[in-house]
Design a protein around this motif. Sequence first.
Motif, mmCIF file in Angstrom:
data_model
loop_
_atom_site.group_PDB
_atom_site.id
_atom_site.type_symbol
_atom_site.label_atom_id
_atom_site.label_comp_id
_atom_site.label_asym_id
_atom_site.label_seq_id
_atom_site.Cartn_x
_atom_site.Cartn_y
_atom_site.Cartn_z
ATOM 1 N N ASP A 187 0.824 -1.209 0.000
ATOM 2 C CA ASP A 187 0.000 0.000 0.000
ATOM 3 C C ASP A 187 0.857 1.258 0.000
ATOM 4 O OD1 ASP A 187 -2.150 -1.631 0.072
ATOM 5 O OD2 ASP A 187 -2.748 -1.190 2.138
ATOM 6 N N TYR A 188 2.057 1.168 0.598
ATOM 7 C CA TYR A 188 2.940 2.335 0.662
ATOM 8 C C TYR A 188 3.216 2.889 -0.732
ATOM 9 C CZ TYR A 188 7.241 5.048 1.305
ATOM 10 O OH TYR A 188 8.191 6.042 1.279
ATOM 11 N N SER A 189 3.626 2.011 -1.638
ATOM 12 C CA SER A 189 3.983 2.467 -2.976
ATOM 13 C C SER A 189 2.762 2.981 -3.735
ATOM 14 C CB SER A 189 4.656 1.333 -3.757
ATOM 15 O OG SER A 189 3.852 0.166 -3.750
ATOM 16 N N ALA A 190 1.603 2.344 -3.536
ATOM 17 C CA ALA A 190 0.386 2.804 -4.202
ATOM 18 C C ALA A 190 0.001 4.197 -3.730
ATOM 19 C CB ALA A 190 -0.753 1.821 -3.929
ATOM 20 N N ARG A 191 0.092 4.400 -2.430
ATOM 21 C CA ARG A 191 -0.261 5.706 -1.868
ATOM 22 C C ARG A 191 0.706 6.794 -2.337
ATOM 23 N NH1 ARG A 191 -3.670 5.773 2.272
ATOM 24 N NH2 ARG A 191 -3.060 3.638 2.836
ATOM 25 N N HIS A 250 2.376 -7.840 -9.143
ATOM 26 C CA HIS A 250 1.476 -8.979 -9.044
ATOM 27 C C HIS A 250 2.206 -10.295 -9.312
ATOM 28 C CE1 HIS A 250 -2.379 -11.113 -9.341
ATOM 29 N NE2 HIS A 250 -1.895 -11.707 -10.413
ATOM 30 N N HIS A 251 3.210 -10.266 -10.202
ATOM 31 C CA HIS A 251 3.930 -11.495 -10.535
ATOM 32 C C HIS A 251 4.685 -12.047 -9.335
ATOM 33 C CE1 HIS A 251 7.232 -8.609 -10.677
ATOM 34 N NE2 HIS A 251 8.061 -9.620 -10.619
ATOM 35 N N PHE A 252 5.059 -11.170 -8.401
ATOM 36 C CA PHE A 252 5.836 -11.598 -7.234
ATOM 37 C C PHE A 252 4.944 -11.811 -6.016
ATOM 38 C CE2 PHE A 252 8.333 -10.762 -3.389
ATOM 39 C CZ PHE A 252 9.350 -11.688 -3.545
ATOM 40 N N SER A 253 4.060 -10.847 -5.789
ATOM 41 C CA SER A 253 3.232 -10.916 -4.595
ATOM 42 C C SER A 253 2.031 -11.835 -4.787
ATOM 43 C CB SER A 253 2.751 -9.511 -4.208
ATOM 44 O OG SER A 253 1.912 -9.559 -3.081
ATOM 45 N N GLY A 254 1.259 -11.563 -5.830
ATOM 46 C CA GLY A 254 0.109 -12.423 -6.107
ATOM 47 C C GLY A 254 -1.094 -12.156 -5.231
ATOM 48 N N SER A 255 -0.952 -11.309 -4.212
ATOM 49 C CA SER A 255 -2.083 -10.960 -3.353
ATOM 50 C C SER A 255 -2.021 -9.474 -3.046
ATOM 51 C CB SER A 255 -2.047 -11.763 -2.042
ATOM 52 O OG SER A 255 -0.866 -11.477 -1.309
ATOM 53 N N GLY A 256 -3.164 -8.905 -2.794
ATOM 54 C CA GLY A 256 -3.225 -7.481 -2.495
ATOM 55 C C GLY A 256 -3.240 -6.593 -3.716
ATOM 56 N N THR A 257 -3.283 -7.188 -4.912
ATOM 57 C CA THR A 257 -3.226 -6.379 -6.131
ATOM 58 C C THR A 257 -4.438 -5.471 -6.256
ATOM 59 O OG1 THR A 257 -2.011 -8.171 -7.212
ATOM 60 C CG2 THR A 257 -2.943 -6.475 -8.629
ATOM 61 N N ALA A 258 -5.628 -6.021 -6.099
ATOM 62 C CA ALA A 258 -6.847 -5.230 -6.258
ATOM 63 C C ALA A 258 -6.884 -4.082 -5.258
ATOM 64 C CB ALA A 258 -8.075 -6.121 -6.096
ATOM 65 N N GLU A 259 -6.504 -4.372 -4.014
ATOM 66 C CA GLU A 259 -6.531 -3.332 -2.982
ATOM 67 C C GLU A 259 -5.553 -2.203 -3.304
ATOM 68 O OE1 GLU A 259 -7.916 -7.185 -1.318
ATOM 69 O OE2 GLU A 259 -6.216 -6.531 -2.539
ATOM 70 N N ALA A 260 -4.337 -2.583 -3.765
ATOM 71 C CA ALA A 260 -3.326 -1.569 -4.082
ATOM 72 C C ALA A 260 -3.765 -0.705 -5.259
ATOM 73 C CB ALA A 260 -1.987 -2.238 -4.386
ATOM 74 N N LEU A 261 -4.310 -1.329 -6.294
ATOM 75 C CA LEU A 261 -4.740 -0.562 -7.464
ATOM 76 C C LEU A 261 -5.942 0.320 -7.135
ATOM 77 C CD1 LEU A 261 -4.314 -3.081 -10.421
ATOM 78 C CD2 LEU A 261 -2.716 -1.358 -9.563
ATOM 79 N N ASP A 262 -6.861 -0.179 -6.313
ATOM 80 C CA ASP A 262 -7.997 0.641 -5.893
ATOM 81 C C ASP A 262 -7.534 1.850 -5.089
ATOM 82 O OD1 ASP A 262 -9.773 -1.030 -7.139
ATOM 83 O OD2 ASP A 262 -10.375 -2.096 -5.313
ATOM 84 N N TYR A 302 -4.566 3.293 -5.244
ATOM 85 C CA TYR A 302 -3.888 4.197 -6.177
ATOM 86 C C TYR A 302 -4.894 5.041 -6.952
ATOM 87 C CZ TYR A 302 -1.446 5.571 -10.485
ATOM 88 O OH TYR A 302 -0.946 6.273 -11.557
ATOM 89 N N ARG A 303 -5.905 4.400 -7.504
ATOM 90 C CA ARG A 303 -6.870 5.131 -8.338
ATOM 91 C C ARG A 303 -7.726 6.087 -7.519
ATOM 92 N NH1 ARG A 303 -7.810 -0.542 -11.249
ATOM 93 N NH2 ARG A 303 -6.680 -0.187 -13.202
ATOM 94 N N SER A 304 -8.122 5.661 -6.330
ATOM 95 C CA SER A 304 -9.051 6.478 -5.538
ATOM 96 C C SER A 304 -8.382 7.684 -4.900
ATOM 97 C CB SER A 304 -9.709 5.619 -4.457
ATOM 98 O OG SER A 304 -8.743 5.139 -3.533
ATOM 99 N N THR A 305 -7.062 7.643 -4.714
ATOM 100 C CA THR A 305 -6.360 8.753 -4.062
ATOM 101 C C THR A 305 -5.453 9.525 -5.022
ATOM 102 O OG1 THR A 305 -4.552 7.290 -3.338
ATOM 103 C CG2 THR A 305 -6.417 7.576 -1.837
ATOM 104 N N PHE A 306 -5.524 9.231 -6.309
ATOM 105 C CA PHE A 306 -4.624 9.838 -7.283
ATOM 106 C C PHE A 306 -4.808 11.355 -7.352
ATOM 107 C CE2 PHE A 306 -3.555 11.346 -11.528
ATOM 108 C CZ PHE A 306 -2.285 10.813 -11.709
ATOM 109 N N GLN A 307 -3.678 12.064 -7.374
ATOM 110 C CA GLN A 307 -3.657 13.515 -7.520
ATOM 111 C C GLN A 307 -2.990 13.882 -8.848
ATOM 112 O OE1 GLN A 307 -5.035 15.690 -5.213
ATOM 113 N NE2 GLN A 307 -5.764 13.790 -4.259
ATOM 114 N N PRO A 308 -3.690 14.543 -9.758
ATOM 115 C CA PRO A 308 -3.072 14.924 -11.040
ATOM 116 C C PRO A 308 -1.801 15.744 -10.827
ATOM 117 C CG PRO A 308 -5.438 15.296 -11.093
ATOM 118 C CD PRO A 308 -5.080 14.984 -9.665
ATOM 119 N N SER A 309 -0.844 15.579 -11.740
ATOM 120 C CA SER A 309 0.441 16.260 -11.628
ATOM 121 C C SER A 309 0.909 16.687 -13.011
ATOM 122 C CB SER A 309 1.480 15.319 -11.014
ATOM 123 O OG SER A 309 1.787 14.270 -11.929
ATOM 124 N N ASP A 310 2.084 17.324 -13.052
ATOM 125 C CA ASP A 310 2.680 17.674 -14.342
ATOM 126 C C ASP A 310 3.037 16.421 -15.141
ATOM 127 O OD1 ASP A 310 2.472 20.337 -13.702
ATOM 128 O OD2 ASP A 310 4.530 20.508 -12.960
#
Length: 349
Positions: free
Chosen positions: A183-187, A200-212, A214-222
């Motif tokens: 979650d750290y890297s997604a945030r 996902h190839h290494f962890s295999g779990s937590g992918t959906a949560e991390a991507l959700d 990332y998308r829900s807290t994304f802040q537009p940037s340059d």
Amino acid sequence: MPDLALSVLDLVPVRSDQTSADALAATLDLARAADRLGYRRYWIAEHHNMPAVAATNPPVLIGLIASATERIRVGSGGVMLPNHAPLVVAEQFALLEAAFPGRIDLGIGRAPGSDPVTSWALRHGAGGVSDEAVTRFPEYVDNVLAMMEPAGVGLALRGRQHVLRATPGATSVPEIWLLGSSDYSARMAAAKGMPYVFAHHFSGSGTAEALDLYRSTFQPSDLLDEPRTFLTVNVSVADTAEEAHRLALPQLLQMLSLRTGAPLAAQRLVEDAETIVDAGLPPGHDELVEAMRRRWVIGDPATARAQLADLAASYGVDEVMVNPVGSAFAGADPRSARARERTLQLLAD
């Protein structure tokens, strides 16, 4: 899969019948195949002091691969930034971008990519990947981004302001991604408005949560107006499902050793891996292998394509980066990775 872009992740595996030179020759052939078959990008991992992995220096390998190919994007998946001075990374990738404009990706990760002893050696014996280097990771990422800008970055030193540039006369910068398995890297990617890839190839779990997250807290940037991500997955494809599973077995055993703390070795040939399994794995290890197998894409072309399409739909991505994990049978040409090339070919056909 008409709307799904495919890319490649390569750890430059070293089989028991190969030298490092053989493995590099096989990787160059694999990269040429990916280029010819229309894959979008080809990324090199960073791992150190591992008997089955020759991907120790992504910038060197990226230069070799970009020189051997024509149009595919080539990059790091990723550079483990706590192992390196930010200026060195910025200089390396600024030069790669100058040599191959519009074709270079810089994927940045936070993990050490090795054991504590090797991490210590990477830092010139100065304490390894220290807590400070990990704590200052967000700052180091900002430094890399700023140093590669054509205008450079201002540096205040001894009461004077200095301009620091990764390279003089830059006209473009690499595409920069943040990589992670938590979650750290997604945030962090969301807060900085950066493209993001979950391992996902290494962890295999937590992918959906991390991507959700990332998308829900994304802040537009340059760098980016809206979230941008894709999926990584281990893949073995052959003409038959049985052959694909046989070819994947050596890498499954390698990952089993990694997860259980068993001694690591060069990637086994298929027959050697089958001998180990036939003799019987320790209690509980069969279940670990089967759990990993279920998370990988292994099968004949039609089945594998359908699984990749389902994964992409499940995680809402339009690109999947495949790590072709197939080993080889005894007697194979040591300077080739025929099973890995065949995976790319069958997926692209």
